[in-house]
Motif scaffolding. Structure first.
Motif, PDB file in Angstrom:
ATOM      1  N   ALA A 104       6.967  -2.315   8.646  1.00 38.34           N
ATOM      2  CA  ALA A 104       5.877  -3.094   8.069  1.00 38.34           C
ATOM      3  C   ALA A 104       5.911  -2.859   6.558  1.00 38.34           C
ATOM      4  N   SER A 105       5.223  -3.707   5.808  1.00 39.01           N
ATOM      5  CA  SER A 105       5.333  -3.591   4.350  1.00 39.01           C
ATOM      6  C   SER A 105       4.001  -3.833   3.670  1.00 39.01           C
ATOM      7  N   PHE A 106       3.773  -3.099   2.582  1.00 40.06           N
ATOM      8  CA  PHE A 106       2.558  -3.207   1.787  1.00 40.06           C
ATOM      9  C   PHE A 106       2.933  -3.101   0.318  1.00 40.06           C
ATOM     10  N   HIS A 107       2.144  -3.756  -0.533  1.00 41.03           N
ATOM     11  CA  HIS A 107       2.541  -3.846  -1.938  1.00 41.03           C
ATOM     12  C   HIS A 107       1.298  -4.010  -2.815  1.00 41.03           C
ATOM     13  N   PRO A 108       1.316  -3.467  -4.022  1.00 41.75           N
ATOM     14  CA  PRO A 108       0.152  -3.598  -4.911  1.00 41.75           C
ATOM     15  C   PRO A 108      -0.207  -5.043  -5.239  1.00 41.75           C
ATOM     16  N   GLN A 109       0.785  -5.957  -5.183  1.00 43.44           N
ATOM     17  CA  GLN A 109       0.544  -7.350  -5.526  1.00 43.44           C
ATOM     18  C   GLN A 109       0.566  -8.261  -4.303  1.00 43.44           C
ATOM     19  N   PHE A 110       0.411  -7.696  -3.127  1.00 46.92           N
ATOM     20  CA  PHE A 110       0.536  -8.494  -1.902  1.00 46.92           C
ATOM     21  C   PHE A 110      -0.374  -9.723  -1.954  1.00 46.92           C
ATOM     22  N   GLN A 111       0.189 -10.840  -1.502  1.00 43.77           N
ATOM     23  CA  GLN A 111      -0.581 -12.082  -1.486  1.00 43.77           C
ATOM     24  C   GLN A 111      -0.201 -12.906  -0.269  1.00 43.77           C
ATOM     25  N   PHE A 112      -1.196 -13.251   0.568  1.00 45.55           N
ATOM     26  CA  PHE A 112      -0.949 -14.117   1.704  1.00 45.55           C
ATOM     27  C   PHE A 112      -0.700 -15.539   1.229  1.00 45.55           C
ATOM     28  N   ASP A 113       0.152 -16.234   1.950  1.00 41.98           N
ATOM     29  CA  ASP A 113       0.433 -17.622   1.638  1.00 41.98           C
ATOM     30  C   ASP A 113      -0.858 -18.438   1.714  1.00 41.98           C
ATOM     31  N   GLY A 114      -1.055 -19.284   0.714  1.00 42.10           N
ATOM     32  CA  GLY A 114      -2.228 -20.145   0.717  1.00 42.10           C
ATOM     33  C   GLY A 114      -3.469 -19.521   0.125  1.00 42.10           C
ATOM     34  N   THR A 115      -3.348 -18.316  -0.447  1.00 41.72           N
ATOM     35  CA  THR A 115      -4.508 -17.651  -1.060  1.00 41.72           C
ATOM     36  C   THR A 115      -4.318 -17.540  -2.567  1.00 41.72           C
ATOM     37  N   ASP A 116      -5.421 -17.326  -3.266  1.00 40.92           N
ATOM     38  CA  ASP A 116      -5.350 -17.023  -4.691  1.00 40.92           C
ATOM     39  C   ASP A 116      -5.058 -15.535  -4.848  1.00 40.92           C
ATOM     40  N   VAL A 117      -4.422 -15.173  -5.927  1.00 41.46           N
ATOM     41  CA  VAL A 117      -4.028 -13.785  -6.139  1.00 41.46           C
ATOM     42  C   VAL A 117      -5.235 -12.855  -6.151  1.00 41.46           C
ATOM     43  N   ASP A 118      -6.407 -13.350  -6.572  1.00 46.31           N
ATOM     44  CA  ASP A 118      -7.596 -12.511  -6.657  1.00 46.31           C
ATOM     45  C   ASP A 118      -8.430 -12.499  -5.383  1.00 46.31           C
ATOM     46  N   ASP A 119      -7.996 -13.211  -4.333  1.00 47.32           N
ATOM     47  CA  ASP A 119      -8.745 -13.194  -3.071  1.00 47.32           C
ATOM     48  C   ASP A 119      -8.783 -11.779  -2.516  1.00 47.32           C
ATOM     49  N   VAL A 120      -9.975 -11.284  -2.246  1.00 51.26           N
ATOM     50  CA  VAL A 120     -10.116  -9.896  -1.800  1.00 51.26           C
ATOM     51  C   VAL A 120      -9.416  -9.655  -0.469  1.00 51.26           C
ATOM     52  N   GLY A 121      -9.229 -10.706   0.333  1.00 52.33           N
ATOM     53  CA  GLY A 121      -8.540 -10.539   1.613  1.00 52.33           C
ATOM     54  C   GLY A 121      -7.116 -10.047   1.462  1.00 52.33           C
ATOM     55  N   ASN A 122      -6.498 -10.309   0.312  1.00 55.76           N
ATOM     56  CA  ASN A 122      -5.138  -9.823   0.088  1.00 55.76           C
ATOM     57  C   ASN A 122      -5.065  -8.301   0.067  1.00 55.76           C
ATOM     58  N   CYS A 123      -6.209  -7.657  -0.175  1.00 52.33           N
ATOM     59  CA  CYS A 123      -6.229  -6.194  -0.240  1.00 52.33           C
ATOM     60  C   CYS A 123      -5.940  -5.549   1.112  1.00 52.33           C
ATOM     61  N   THR A 124      -5.986  -6.332   2.193  1.00 50.08           N
ATOM     62  CA  THR A 124      -5.643  -5.754   3.497  1.00 50.08           C
ATOM     63  C   THR A 124      -4.209  -5.257   3.525  1.00 50.08           C
ATOM     64  N   ASN A 125      -3.371  -5.744   2.629  1.00 48.56           N
ATOM     65  CA  ASN A 125      -1.979  -5.313   2.595  1.00 48.56           C
ATOM     66  C   ASN A 125      -1.569  -4.772   1.230  1.00 48.56           C
ATOM     67  N   ARG A 126      -2.553  -4.314   0.462  1.00 46.62           N
ATOM     68  CA  ARG A 126      -2.237  -3.759  -0.852  1.00 46.62           C
ATOM     69  C   ARG A 126      -2.332  -2.237  -0.849  1.00 46.62           C
ATOM     70  N   THR A 127      -1.324  -1.623  -1.416  1.00 45.49           N
ATOM     71  CA  THR A 127      -1.237  -0.167  -1.516  1.00 45.49           C
ATOM     72  C   THR A 127      -1.019   0.222  -2.978  1.00 45.49           C
ATOM     73  N   PRO A 128      -1.202   1.496  -3.311  1.00 47.14           N
ATOM     74  CA  PRO A 128      -0.986   1.909  -4.705  1.00 47.14           C
ATOM     75  C   PRO A 128       0.452   1.667  -5.181  1.00 47.14           C
ATOM     76  N   TYR A 129       1.431   1.730  -4.264  1.00 46.52           N
ATOM     77  CA  TYR A 129       2.842   1.568  -4.617  1.00 46.52           C
ATOM     78  C   TYR A 129       3.530   0.694  -3.571  1.00 46.52           C
ATOM     79  N   PRO A 130       4.634   0.028  -3.916  1.00 45.30           N
ATOM     80  CA  PRO A 130       5.410  -0.670  -2.892  1.00 45.30           C
ATOM     81  C   PRO A 130       5.738   0.310  -1.767  1.00 45.30           C
ATOM     82  N   THR A 131       5.402  -0.066  -0.556  1.00 40.77           N
ATOM     83  CA  THR A 131       5.500   0.872   0.558  1.00 40.77           C
ATOM     84  C   THR A 131       6.087   0.213   1.795  1.00 40.77           C
ATOM     85  N   LEU A 132       7.031   0.916   2.422  1.00 44.57           N
ATOM     86  CA  LEU A 132       7.590   0.497   3.703  1.00 44.57           C
ATOM     87  C   LEU A 132       7.040   1.432   4.767  1.00 44.57           C
ATOM     88  N   HIS A 133       6.496   0.860   5.821  1.00 41.03           N
ATOM     89  CA  HIS A 133       5.893   1.647   6.887  1.00 41.03           C
ATOM     90  C   HIS A 133       6.784   1.550   8.113  1.00 41.03           C
TER      91      HIS A 133
END
Length: 212
Positions: free
Chosen positions: A124-153
């Motif tokens: 699985a993957s998480f990233h500080p700039q994660f953005q779901f398709d069809g969302t604005d970059v500032d949509d708080v929902g994108n934070c569900t996949n945002r981490t302090p650093y690029p991360t592979l789980h």
């Protein structure tokens, strides 16, 4: 001690200190966001039992990160789940651009298959700039996949199956997490001071996966 040895020792100490900070930031994210907001109902158990393995990659490009991922996939496959249920591989100096990171995931999936670990492990993957398709970059929902650093789980398929069996409503986690974050708001999320968060079991519907 020679001048060269002193310099090398100082460099090693600096690297070690930074690695400790990366791990500390990631654990803070896990405790305050993932567990604190109950974004992943399965995270607390493995955290409390010390079954999460944290690894800081010193990779500066995709090739080096692939080498680290290869090593950690093999290591996780060889050790018992009781000792190490899952691995978080953080890459603070690599693939800072989310789209580049997202492209790397195809290589990660291919590597799992090449190592004959399909059906055993997944990434699985998480990233500080994660953005779901069809969302604005500032949509708080994108934070569900945002981490302090690029991360592979790195996850065990068996552990995921057990978790889902114990939590039949696992398919609803993604929607619930979006609701939690929308209620919290961007200011509330920023106040956590964690940089991001995620739950590997809370997958977005296929139509909402990250931009390619």
């Amino acid at each position: 001690m020679s001048e060269e040895q002193t310099s090398a020792s100082s460099t090693d100490s600096t690297i070690a200190a930074r690695d400790e900070q990366v791990i500390a930031d990631t654990i803070q994210w896990l405790e305050k966001a993932v567990i604190g907001l109950n974004l992943c109902p399965f995270a607390k158990g493995v955290h409390v039992k010390g079954q999460i393995h944290y690894v800081v990659s010193h990779a500066t490009d995709a090739r080096e990160l692939a080498d680290d991922l290869h090593r950690e996939l093999e290591a996780l496959a060889e050790i018992s789940a009781e000792k190490r249920d899952t691995t978080l591989l953080m890459a603070p100096d690599c693939l800072a651009d989310f789209l580049d990171f997202n492209d790397f995931l195809e290589l990660a999936d291919d590597m799992v298959e090449a190592l004959d670990l399909g059906g055993i492990l997944q990434v699985a993957s998480f990233h500080p700039q994660f953005q779901f398709d069809g969302t604005d970059v500032d949509d708080v929902g994108n934070c569900t996949n945002r981490t302090p650093y690029p991360t592979l789980h790195l996850l065990r398929e068996e552990s995921i199956d057990k978790a889902v069996e114990a939590f039949p409503e696992a398919g609803e986690i993604f929607e619930r997490n979006i609701e939690v974050l929308e209620a919290l708001g961007k200011s509330g999320w920023d106040a956590l001071d964690v940089g991001a968060h995620a739950c590997p079991h809370a997958r977005a519907p296929q139509s909402q996966q990250a931009k390619a």
